[in-house]
Design a protein around this motif. Sequence first.
Motif, short mmCIF file in Angstrom:
data_model
loop_
_atom_site.label_atom_id
_atom_site.label_comp_id
_atom_site.label_asym_id
_atom_site.label_seq_id
_atom_site.Cartn_x
_atom_site.Cartn_y
_atom_site.Cartn_z
N GLU A 1 0.80 -1.22 0.00
CA GLU A 1 0.00 0.00 0.00
C GLU A 1 0.84 1.27 0.00
OE1 GLU A 1 -2.88 -0.31 3.14
OE2 GLU A 1 -4.19 -1.60 1.91
N ASP A 2 2.15 1.15 0.17
CA ASP A 2 3.01 2.34 0.08
C ASP A 2 3.27 2.73 -1.37
OD1 ASP A 2 3.24 2.56 2.83
OD2 ASP A 2 4.97 1.19 2.90
N GLN A 3 3.01 1.83 -2.30
CA GLN A 3 3.22 2.12 -3.71
C GLN A 3 2.00 2.82 -4.29
OE1 GLN A 3 4.48 -2.16 -4.72
NE2 GLN A 3 5.39 -0.92 -6.36
N LEU A 4 2.18 4.03 -4.78
CA LEU A 4 1.12 4.72 -5.50
C LEU A 4 1.20 4.36 -6.97
CD1 LEU A 4 1.26 8.25 -3.85
CD2 LEU A 4 -0.19 6.29 -3.23
N ILE A 5 0.09 4.48 -7.65
CA ILE A 5 0.04 4.14 -9.06
C ILE A 5 1.02 4.98 -9.86
CG2 ILE A 5 -1.82 5.74 -9.65
CD1 ILE A 5 -1.41 2.15 -10.95
N THR A 6 1.34 6.18 -9.36
CA THR A 6 2.26 7.07 -10.06
C THR A 6 3.70 6.56 -10.05
OG1 THR A 6 2.39 8.36 -8.02
CG2 THR A 6 0.87 9.13 -9.72
N SER A 7 3.99 5.54 -9.23
CA SER A 7 5.37 5.07 -9.11
C SER A 7 5.70 3.92 -10.05
CB SER A 7 5.64 4.62 -7.67
OG SER A 7 4.94 3.40 -7.38
N ILE A 8 4.69 3.37 -10.73
CA ILE A 8 4.96 2.19 -11.55
C ILE A 8 5.23 2.58 -13.00
CG2 ILE A 8 3.47 0.82 -10.04
CD1 ILE A 8 1.43 0.72 -12.36
N ASP A 9 5.73 1.63 -13.77
CA ASP A 9 5.99 1.82 -15.20
C ASP A 9 4.67 1.71 -15.95
OD1 ASP A 9 6.74 1.78 -17.85
OD2 ASP A 9 8.23 0.18 -17.61
N MET A 10 4.13 2.87 -16.38
CA MET A 10 2.82 2.87 -17.02
C MET A 10 2.84 2.31 -18.44
SD MET A 10 0.78 3.86 -14.70
CE MET A 10 -0.74 4.23 -15.56
N SER A 11 4.02 2.05 -18.98
CA SER A 11 4.08 1.38 -20.28
C SER A 11 3.81 -0.12 -20.15
CB SER A 11 5.46 1.59 -20.93
OG SER A 11 6.47 0.85 -20.25
N GLN A 12 3.75 -0.59 -18.89
CA GLN A 12 3.55 -2.02 -18.63
C GLN A 12 2.17 -2.30 -18.05
OE1 GLN A 12 6.22 -4.40 -19.37
NE2 GLN A 12 6.69 -2.54 -20.51
N VAL A 13 1.16 -1.52 -18.43
CA VAL A 13 -0.18 -1.74 -17.90
C VAL A 13 -1.06 -2.45 -18.92
CG1 VAL A 13 -0.03 0.24 -16.35
CG2 VAL A 13 -1.03 0.54 -18.63
N ASN A 14 -2.07 -3.11 -18.39
CA ASN A 14 -3.06 -3.85 -19.18
C ASN A 14 -2.47 -4.91 -20.11
OD1 ASN A 14 -4.84 -0.99 -18.88
ND2 ASN A 14 -5.97 -2.89 -18.69
N PRO A 15 -1.60 -5.77 -19.58
CA PRO A 15 -1.11 -6.87 -20.42
C PRO A 15 -2.24 -7.85 -20.74
CG PRO A 15 -0.49 -7.25 -18.15
CD PRO A 15 -1.11 -5.88 -18.20
N ALA A 16 -2.19 -8.40 -21.94
CA ALA A 16 -3.14 -9.45 -22.34
C ALA A 16 -2.36 -10.72 -22.65
CB ALA A 16 -3.96 -9.03 -23.54
N THR A 17 -2.82 -11.83 -22.14
CA THR A 17 -2.16 -13.11 -22.38
C THR A 17 -2.56 -13.62 -23.76
OG1 THR A 17 -2.22 -13.58 -20.02
CG2 THR A 17 -1.79 -15.43 -21.49
N GLY A 18 -1.56 -14.06 -24.52
CA GLY A 18 -1.79 -14.53 -25.88
C GLY A 18 -0.86 -13.82 -26.85
N PRO A 19 -1.25 -13.75 -28.14
CA PRO A 19 -2.53 -14.26 -28.67
C PRO A 19 -2.42 -15.71 -29.12
CG PRO A 19 -1.37 -13.05 -30.38
CD PRO A 19 -0.51 -12.96 -29.15
N VAL A 20 -3.59 -16.32 -29.28
CA VAL A 20 -3.65 -17.66 -29.85
C VAL A 20 -4.30 -17.60 -31.23
CG1 VAL A 20 -3.71 -18.80 -27.62
CG2 VAL A 20 -5.85 -18.26 -28.77
N TYR A 21 -3.80 -18.43 -32.09
CA TYR A 21 -4.30 -18.56 -33.47
C TYR A 21 -5.29 -19.72 -33.50
CZ TYR A 21 -3.95 -19.13 -38.60
OH TYR A 21 -4.21 -19.23 -39.95
N VAL A 22 -6.50 -19.45 -33.91
CA VAL A 22 -7.53 -20.48 -33.97
C VAL A 22 -7.59 -21.04 -35.39
CG1 VAL A 22 -9.95 -21.04 -33.57
CG2 VAL A 22 -8.84 -19.27 -32.18
N LYS A 23 -7.20 -22.28 -35.54
CA LYS A 23 -7.15 -22.90 -36.87
C LYS A 23 -8.54 -22.93 -37.49
CE LYS A 23 -3.32 -25.96 -35.55
NZ LYS A 23 -2.90 -27.38 -35.39
N GLY A 24 -8.62 -22.49 -38.73
CA GLY A 24 -9.90 -22.50 -39.44
C GLY A 24 -10.66 -21.20 -39.36
N ALA A 25 -10.25 -20.29 -38.47
CA ALA A 25 -10.92 -19.00 -38.36
C ALA A 25 -10.45 -18.10 -39.49
CB ALA A 25 -10.62 -18.34 -37.01
#
Length: 298
Positions: free
Chosen positions: A44-68
């Motif tokens: 709780e001592d870490q404020l949002i202003t202290s983090i690397d904002m280029s590393q926000v909202n990561p998404a896992t993937g992507p996956v390729y769906v065969k036949g799509a």
Amino acid sequence: MSEKVITDYVFSFSKDNKPVEKVEIGETVEFITLDCFSNQVTNEDQLITSIDMSQVNPATGPVYVKGAEVGDVLVVEILDIQVADTATGTTIPDIGPLSDRSESRTRRVEIKDGMAQFNNIEFPIDPMIGVIGVAPKGEDVPCGMWGDHGGNIDNKKIVKGTTVYFPVNVDGALFQLGDLHANMGDGEISGAGLEIPGRVKVKLDIIKDFNINRPVHKNDEKWYTISNAKTYEAALILATKDMQKLIMDAYGWDETDAYIYMSAQGDIEICQGAFPADGWDMTVRFGIPIQKDMPLIK
């Protein structure tokens, strides 16, 4: 067939993202996710202003769906969502309607037996997926933003048991997800829900010869269309036009009967309402009741 587990992540939706796995139609896949801050906040001592904002909202993937293929619909059935035992709640400077009436603060919220412990109250968690979608047809879109491909929809209805439909813009779809919340209220007014890492199990399928322009989803009670635009009015028009077309095609009604029914039985709901001073798009969903013998998408 062994279940694939996906652990790689990216920070944009892009037709140029290299797929980390290729999966078969009908296959079950598990995605291991970081929280929206890439697990950078640990106390709780870490404020949002202290983090690397280029590393926000990561998404896992992507996956390729065969036949799509381009013009198909990708069907994503959310089979399960499991979250960690500690979440992060925070304020973000200049974000949301009360940013001038609050200070920067980080709260670490413990999860025990399905209940969130906040100050002297507790409430049940309802895990949901904030970032989910496919590659856009045009330019890259950061995972923190949204569009017709999906992205940072922040729709609290995308939970276990929900089925989400996406237009396929590139062969293989390139599906990815992330940004889990233990809880998030409609609007996410401070800019954050209870942000948390976890794991999501989905089943992937496709529908041929069916066209949608933007994401659609359903649960046991309602069908929803989802849209975003610069204003509430523009987003509302897109979401209702999409629903009107689905009803007309599925029920054989004309535009006016669909409109009358939508006004009697439809609900417009706000997904995201935490805006910076210079403005972001408005994301909304429009829902109508499920008619079990008359599906909007088969």
